[in-house]
Design an enzyme around this catalytic site. Sequence first.
Site, PDB file in Angstrom:
ATOM      1  N   ASP A 192       0.841  -1.202   0.000  1.00 24.41           N
ATOM      2  CA  ASP A 192       0.000   0.000   0.000  1.00 24.41           C
ATOM      3  C   ASP A 192       0.874   1.248   0.000  1.00 24.41           C
ATOM      4  O   ASP A 192       2.045   1.203   0.396  1.00 24.41           O
ATOM      5  CB  ASP A 192      -0.886   0.031   1.252  1.00 24.41           C
TER       6      ASP A 192
HETATM    7  N1  URA Z   1      -1.322  -5.931   3.848  1.00 26.11           N
HETATM    8  C1  URA Z   1      -1.801  -4.656   3.851  1.00 26.11           C
HETATM    9  O1  URA Z   1      -2.825  -4.386   4.449  1.00 26.11           O
HETATM   10  N2  URA Z   1      -1.110  -3.733   3.180  1.00 26.11           N
HETATM   11  C2  URA Z   1       0.042  -3.977   2.541  1.00 26.11           C
HETATM   12  O2  URA Z   1       0.629  -3.078   1.968  1.00 26.11           O
HETATM   13  C3  URA Z   1       0.532  -5.295   2.542  1.00 26.11           C
HETATM   14  C4  URA Z   1      -0.175  -6.252   3.203  1.00 26.11           C
END
Ligand code: URA
Length: 239
Positions: free
Chosen positions: A103
Amino acid sequence: MRIDKLLANRGFGSRKEVKSLLKSGAVQINGVATKDSSKHVNVELDSVTVHGELIEYKEFIYLMLNKPQGFISATEDHLHDTVIDLLEMEDTIYKPFPVGRLDKDTEGLLLLTNDGQLAHQLLSPKKHVPKTYVAIIEGEVTQEDVEAFRNGVTLDDGYETMPAELKIISSGLRSEIEVIIEEGKFHQVKRMFESVGKRVIYLKRIKMGPLPLDESLELGEYRELTDNEVLQLKNYTKN
Ligand code: URA
């Protein structure tokens, strides 16, 4: 392939820099100095040297990035900076892409490669490649949460996750945890904590399959994987 493209491919700088390198007479093709940047070479057969050192064409590139927050895991975006913006031109030439997604606000280990086959293997749900994250959670993470993760939790869309290994590092108003998941659903770690009524306020990936994040990389820094690391990844996903 044009000699200037090959030299750029091997990191000898911008087009202008490559041109002046050629002009300087430092480049030889099959033992003969060439100053012509448009000259073609056969990367399989011709021997190219710069200051006497043999230059080999490289097809694939494998990078480990310590992703900072604020960058999206994509190759292009109209609005946001992407992880590709963190790379040097000499590496973007290979057209690497991120292996899966972190993310925008997640930090840590992100692999980038132009090896579609390896990326596919690492991301295949069938391969169950474990990904390890550390996180700070708002609220107290409990043994019940550990148990719930071990059994798999139900996400907001009804998806039942596979078992995940949750370790409590410290617990209180804010808890620090480590979690290993073998899937890669959208916002998976955040949504797993939501399913037990908690919120992730910081998330960092520290390992993917056999490969730990190189601690010497500052946020935003990256390096090429060693041949051995590439081999490890390939072996890991073989079966
Ligand atoms: N899980 C999440 O919620 N975000 C990420 O970036 C990776 C795994």
